[in-house]
Design a protein around this motif. Structure first.
Motif, short mmCIF file in Angstrom:
data_model
loop_
_atom_site.label_atom_id
_atom_site.label_comp_id
_atom_site.label_asym_id
_atom_site.label_seq_id
_atom_site.Cartn_x
_atom_site.Cartn_y
_atom_site.Cartn_z
N LEU A 6 14.17 2.35 14.47
CA LEU A 6 14.19 0.90 14.66
C LEU A 6 13.55 0.22 13.46
CD1 LEU A 6 13.07 0.83 18.40
CD2 LEU A 6 15.40 0.58 17.52
N PRO A 7 13.98 -0.99 13.15
CA PRO A 7 13.41 -1.69 11.99
C PRO A 7 11.89 -1.85 12.04
CG PRO A 7 15.38 -2.82 12.74
CD PRO A 7 15.07 -1.74 13.75
N GLU A 8 11.33 -2.01 13.24
CA GLU A 8 9.87 -2.20 13.34
C GLU A 8 9.09 -0.91 13.07
OE1 GLU A 8 11.58 -2.06 17.56
OE2 GLU A 8 11.98 -3.27 15.82
N ASN A 9 9.78 0.22 12.94
CA ASN A 9 9.11 1.48 12.63
C ASN A 9 9.11 1.78 11.13
OD1 ASN A 9 8.47 2.00 15.29
ND2 ASN A 9 10.39 3.05 15.68
N TYR A 10 9.37 0.77 10.34
CA TYR A 10 9.33 0.90 8.88
C TYR A 10 8.36 -0.15 8.34
CZ TYR A 10 13.49 3.83 9.08
OH TYR A 10 14.38 4.84 9.34
N ARG A 11 7.72 0.18 7.23
CA ARG A 11 6.85 -0.81 6.58
C ARG A 11 7.31 -0.96 5.14
NH1 ARG A 11 2.72 1.58 3.40
NH2 ARG A 11 2.58 3.82 3.70
N PRO A 12 7.16 -2.16 4.60
CA PRO A 12 7.59 -2.37 3.21
C PRO A 12 6.57 -1.78 2.23
CG PRO A 12 6.71 -4.39 4.11
CD PRO A 12 6.73 -3.39 5.23
N THR A 13 7.07 -1.17 1.19
CA THR A 13 6.23 -0.63 0.12
C THR A 13 6.75 -1.17 -1.21
OG1 THR A 13 5.85 1.37 1.39
CG2 THR A 13 5.37 1.47 -0.94
N SER A 14 5.85 -1.70 -2.02
CA SER A 14 6.24 -2.27 -3.31
C SER A 14 6.03 -1.24 -4.42
CB SER A 14 5.40 -3.50 -3.63
OG SER A 14 5.61 -4.49 -2.66
N ASP A 27 8.55 -10.08 -16.31
CA ASP A 27 9.41 -8.94 -15.97
C ASP A 27 8.62 -7.78 -15.38
OD1 ASP A 27 11.61 -10.31 -16.80
OD2 ASP A 27 11.69 -9.37 -18.78
N LEU A 28 7.35 -7.67 -15.74
CA LEU A 28 6.53 -6.57 -15.22
C LEU A 28 5.88 -6.91 -13.88
CD1 LEU A 28 4.85 -5.32 -18.51
CD2 LEU A 28 6.84 -4.38 -17.32
N LYS A 29 6.08 -8.13 -13.42
CA LYS A 29 5.54 -8.54 -12.12
C LYS A 29 6.54 -8.32 -10.99
CE LYS A 29 2.83 -12.24 -14.19
NZ LYS A 29 2.65 -13.71 -14.22
N ILE A 30 7.75 -7.94 -11.33
CA ILE A 30 8.80 -7.76 -10.33
C ILE A 30 8.68 -6.38 -9.70
CG2 ILE A 30 11.28 -7.67 -9.94
CD1 ILE A 30 11.56 -9.60 -12.32
N ALA A 31 8.58 -6.36 -8.39
CA ALA A 31 8.45 -5.09 -7.66
C ALA A 31 9.74 -4.77 -6.93
CB ALA A 31 7.31 -5.19 -6.66
N LYS A 32 9.99 -3.49 -6.79
CA LYS A 32 11.10 -3.03 -5.96
C LYS A 32 10.49 -2.70 -4.60
CE LYS A 32 14.59 0.55 -5.58
NZ LYS A 32 15.13 1.78 -6.15
N VAL A 33 10.97 -3.35 -3.57
CA VAL A 33 10.43 -3.15 -2.22
C VAL A 33 11.37 -2.20 -1.48
CG1 VAL A 33 9.73 -4.25 -0.07
CG2 VAL A 33 9.42 -5.44 -2.25
N ILE A 34 10.77 -1.11 -0.96
CA ILE A 34 11.55 -0.13 -0.21
C ILE A 34 10.93 0.03 1.18
CG2 ILE A 34 12.32 1.12 -2.25
CD1 ILE A 34 10.24 3.28 -1.49
N PRO A 35 11.75 0.32 2.19
CA PRO A 35 11.20 0.56 3.52
C PRO A 35 10.67 2.00 3.61
CG PRO A 35 13.58 0.64 3.59
CD PRO A 35 13.21 0.27 2.19
N LEU A 36 9.48 2.14 4.15
CA LEU A 36 8.88 3.46 4.31
C LEU A 36 8.73 3.74 5.81
CD1 LEU A 36 7.68 5.80 2.68
CD2 LEU A 36 5.48 4.71 2.91
N TYR A 37 9.32 4.83 6.24
CA TYR A 37 9.32 5.19 7.65
C TYR A 37 7.91 5.53 8.12
CZ TYR A 37 10.38 7.84 11.87
OH TYR A 37 10.42 8.31 13.15
N LYS A 38 7.51 5.00 9.29
CA LYS A 38 6.21 5.30 9.87
C LYS A 38 6.36 6.40 10.90
CE LYS A 38 5.22 1.07 11.14
NZ LYS A 38 4.53 -0.10 11.67
N LYS A 39 6.87 6.04 12.09
CA LYS A 39 7.08 7.03 13.15
C LYS A 39 7.94 6.41 14.25
CE LYS A 39 2.86 5.76 15.54
NZ LYS A 39 1.61 6.17 16.12
N GLY A 40 8.39 7.23 15.15
CA GLY A 40 9.18 6.74 16.28
C GLY A 40 10.67 6.74 16.00
N ASP A 41 11.38 5.93 16.77
CA ASP A 41 12.83 5.83 16.63
C ASP A 41 13.21 5.14 15.32
OD1 ASP A 41 13.09 6.99 19.12
OD2 ASP A 41 13.09 5.05 20.15
#
Length: 63
Positions: free
Chosen positions: A38-46, A22-36
């Motif tokens: 668009l999905p490619e301007n976000y990176r996943p953060t656990s 249960d402690l190995k489960i991460a919540k993954v959220i998109p973190l905005y980088k820059k630009g428009d």
């Protein structure tokens, strides 16, 4: 009180070598980088439970 519960859990981790799934489960959220917006301007953060950081510091002090 949480201290006895956490202490017991950490002792079990050290004696058995098994970390709770249960402690190995991460919540993954998109973190905005820059630009428009668009999905490619976000990176996943656990995000892991904060108890992991506490256990990490205990392991570092024991080692």
């Amino acid at each position: 009180m949480l201290a006895p519960i956490i202490t017991h859990m950490f002792e079990n981790v050290f004696t058995t070598g098994i970390y709770p799934d249960d402690l190995k489960i991460a919540k993954v959220i998109p973190l905005y980088k820059k630009g428009d917006s668009l999905p490619e301007n976000y990176r996943p953060t656990s995000l892991l439970p904060c108890i992991n950081k506490i256990l990490e510091s205990v392991v570092e002090k024991k080692g």
